[in-house]
Design an enzyme around this catalytic site. Structure first.
Site, mmCIF file in Angstrom:
data_model
loop_
_atom_site.group_PDB
_atom_site.id
_atom_site.type_symbol
_atom_site.label_atom_id
_atom_site.label_comp_id
_atom_site.label_asym_id
_atom_site.label_seq_id
_atom_site.Cartn_x
_atom_site.Cartn_y
_atom_site.Cartn_z
ATOM 1 N N ASP A 307 0.677 -1.027 0.048
ATOM 2 C CA ASP A 307 0.063 0.011 0.106
ATOM 3 C C ASP A 307 0.925 1.292 -0.219
ATOM 4 O O ASP A 307 0.886 1.984 0.889
ATOM 5 C CB ASP A 307 -0.770 -0.052 1.318
ATOM 6 C CG ASP A 307 -1.866 1.165 1.308
ATOM 7 O OD1 ASP A 307 -2.136 1.804 0.386
ATOM 8 O OD2 ASP A 307 -2.783 1.052 2.137
ATOM 9 N N ARG A 308 1.681 1.445 -1.212
ATOM 10 C CA ARG A 308 2.551 2.521 -1.053
ATOM 11 C C ARG A 308 2.141 3.907 -1.484
ATOM 12 O O ARG A 308 2.712 4.915 -1.202
ATOM 13 C CB ARG A 308 3.535 2.259 -2.155
ATOM 14 C CG ARG A 308 4.691 3.110 -2.506
ATOM 15 C CD ARG A 308 5.605 3.446 -1.383
ATOM 16 N NE ARG A 308 6.527 4.545 -1.708
ATOM 17 C CZ ARG A 308 6.488 5.694 -2.032
ATOM 18 N NH1 ARG A 308 5.194 6.353 -1.953
ATOM 19 N NH2 ARG A 308 7.382 6.587 -2.470
ATOM 20 N N LYS A 309 0.941 4.005 -2.138
ATOM 21 C CA LYS A 309 0.354 5.376 -2.605
ATOM 22 C C LYS A 309 1.350 6.236 -3.256
ATOM 23 O O LYS A 309 1.598 7.462 -2.681
ATOM 24 C CB LYS A 309 -0.234 6.037 -1.315
ATOM 25 C CG LYS A 309 -1.534 5.051 -0.577
ATOM 26 C CD LYS A 309 -1.874 5.920 0.447
ATOM 27 C CE LYS A 309 -3.208 5.054 1.224
ATOM 28 N NZ LYS A 309 -2.765 3.937 2.097
ATOM 29 N N PHE A 310 1.826 5.562 -4.446
ATOM 30 C CA PHE A 310 2.735 6.504 -5.294
ATOM 31 C C PHE A 310 1.751 7.770 -5.714
ATOM 32 O O PHE A 310 0.620 7.850 -5.705
ATOM 33 C CB PHE A 310 3.013 5.989 -6.327
ATOM 34 C CG PHE A 310 3.994 4.697 -6.117
ATOM 35 C CD1 PHE A 310 5.392 4.858 -5.772
ATOM 36 C CD2 PHE A 310 3.462 3.348 -6.269
ATOM 37 C CE1 PHE A 310 6.390 3.998 -5.685
ATOM 38 C CE2 PHE A 310 4.284 2.058 -5.972
ATOM 39 C CZ PHE A 310 5.719 2.785 -5.767
ATOM 40 N N ASN A 336 -0.316 0.653 -5.282
ATOM 41 C CA ASN A 336 -1.403 1.605 -5.589
ATOM 42 C C ASN A 336 -0.967 3.059 -5.955
ATOM 43 O O ASN A 336 0.216 3.242 -5.489
ATOM 44 C CB ASN A 336 -2.551 1.636 -4.530
ATOM 45 C CG ASN A 336 -2.058 2.014 -3.219
ATOM 46 O OD1 ASN A 336 -0.987 1.970 -2.911
ATOM 47 N ND2 ASN A 336 -2.940 2.185 -2.077
#
Length: 468
Positions: A307-310, A336
């Site tokens: 769940d890195r949320k780039f 994501n």
């Protein structure tokens, strides 16, 4: 009539509305021909010619208003409207966040019949989406006209969705006219014909059109069936795992050390379809972690979701995804991204992820109070993902966002009791998320990893999620 159409084809070729070469289409497929009909807006005579040809197709149909599919077909619809004195309505691509917030502008009666006008039909999705928007506003849509049918299964899908489509031109007819006039050679023609033949959108109920039904109850379609409709290989794999394990549970392993995460993964593995990690909160991260987690994923048949949320530009995210300390793309099946930077972020991540068979979830909504991910931001995020179904496999969201059955919707903040924590995280029950909000996967964190017996808690959530 054919002479008029031949003249139109040559006119469109002359202004550069058709190009031959190698072009990447919205679907990610490479095509030897590209139609860019937007330029027609600068050529009034051609525009008027187009409107006359389209009018010939529909003049005997019964309709009260006309609506162009945004944006290229709007001038076509406008010309048809003014030349034939038929009122027009406008469908927005995204709802306004102010004023009336209407999706359809103009004056119309409930139950009025609306003719849809489109420039090019490939898969047929945009005609069906427009029809769905108009239906929501109380209009009836039974007919559509299109200038060019790319002959890739679009009309069949549109018919499947309850709309009759008539087209003025097909790709085959278009290139025939150009070849006859000596504008393109036989080899180019052959290339285009072969492309059309090889790139069909399956119009049968087995293929993607199920997703394009006007008001489908996706909830009634099994995950296994939906796997056949997915555009991304990883979405197919995930939906198949869900079907096989009877699980729509993802556990968020928000723990501070690799050892704790691996222990939890082994305990909950049999019950989950996805294990979600936050690698940057682990104080003792080492490359061995990724290898160990992949072994557990194989043992228990689940996918890993970092769940890195780039949220950076394409070039930066491709470096962050492939390199650095974590080398996320090497061990995480799914990651994501926020859509703030625009579609470039998807391209940057796809460059790294696609060759490795990875998939991307777009953050369209968040479960925290006061989130800014709403309104047109959300709608544009959905569109970005649909434009790259080859790599984008779905969304992080609080409820279902689109009628594409191949897109997976994952909802965080799930507990057995509803409520809010002290930092503004809102909690929803599995029943609300799956049944009412029509999402696909529940993401549970504290409800499992803080339980005295995480395996037992995961089994309980698996049961509740699946029964919902």
């Amino acid at each position: 009539a054919m002479a008029g159409l031949d003249e139109l084809v040559l006119g469109l070729h002359e202004i550069g509305a058709v190009k031959f070469g190698e072009f990447k289409l919205k679907s990610g497929i490479m095509s030897p021909v590209y139609f860019d009909l937007r330029v027609t807006v600068s050529y009034p005579k051609l525009l008027s010619q187009i409107s006359k040809e389209l009018w010939k197709l529909c003049k005997d149909d019964k309709f009260d208003v006309i609506c162009g599919v945004p944006y290229t077909a709007l001038p076509f619809a406008t010309a048809m409207s003014t030349e034939n004195d038929v009122p027009m309505v406008l469908r927005r691509k995204e709802a306004k966040d102010y004023g009336t917030k209407k999706m359809v502008e103009g004056v119309y009666k409930q139950g009025a019949n609306c003719l849809i006008v489109e420039d090019v039909v490939t898969s047929g999705m945009s005609v069906l989406e427009t029809a769905a928007s108009l239906k929501e506003e109380g209009l009836i849509c039974t007919h559509a006209v299109v200038l060019l049918d790319r002959q890739q299964g679009g009309p069949e899908r549109i018919t499947d969705g309850g709309v009759v489509l008539k087209s003025a031109l097909t790709v085959t007819k278009f290139i025939e006219v150009l070849e006859k006039a000596g504008k393109i050679d036989a080899a180019t023609c052959e290339k285009v014909r072969a492309f059309v033949k090889e790139n069909q959108f399956d119009p049968t109920s087995k293929g993607a059109p199920k997703a394009a039904k006007l008001n489908p109850k996706i909830a009634t379609v099994s995950y296994g069936k939906r796997a056949e409709m997915a555009g991304s290989a990883l979405a197919k794999q995930l939906l198949s795992i869900m079907e096989a394990k009877k699980s729509n549970l993802s556990v968020a392993a928000d723990l501070g050390t690799c050892k704790e995460v691996l222990e939890l993964a082994d305990k909950v593995g049999p019950h989950v379809c996805v294990l979600k990690t936050h690698v940057d909160v682990m104080s003792d991260f080492s490359p061995a972690f990724g290898e160990a987690l992949l072994k557990l994923a194989e043992k228990h048949n689940f996918l890993i979701f970092e769940d890195r949320k780039f949220a950076d530009i394409g070039n930066t995210v491709s470096m962050q995804y492939s390199g650095g300390v974590y080398k996320i793309a090497d061990w995480s099946h799914i990651t994501n991204a926020h859509s703030v930077p625009g579609p470039g972020i998807i391209d940057g991540l796809a460059e790294v992820g696609l060759p490795k068979g990875r998939g991307l979830l777009m953050l369209a909504e968040m479960s925290s109070s006061g989130t800014l991910a709403a309104g047109s931001y959300k709608d544009q995020t959905v569109q970005m993902a649909l434009n790259r179904r080859d790599f984008c496999m779905g969304f992080i969201c609080t409820s279902r966002l689109c009628e594409d059955a191949g897109m997976v919707h994952m909802t965080p903040g799930v507990q057995l009791q509803e409520g809010t924590d002290k930092l503004g995280q809102r909690y929803l029950t599995p029943d609300v998320v799956i049944r009412e909000r029509e999402s696909d996967i529940i993401i549970v964190g504290r409800g499992v990893y803080k339980a005295d017996d995480p395996a037992k808690a995961a089994a309980e959530y698996q049961r509740k999620g699946w029964e919902a």
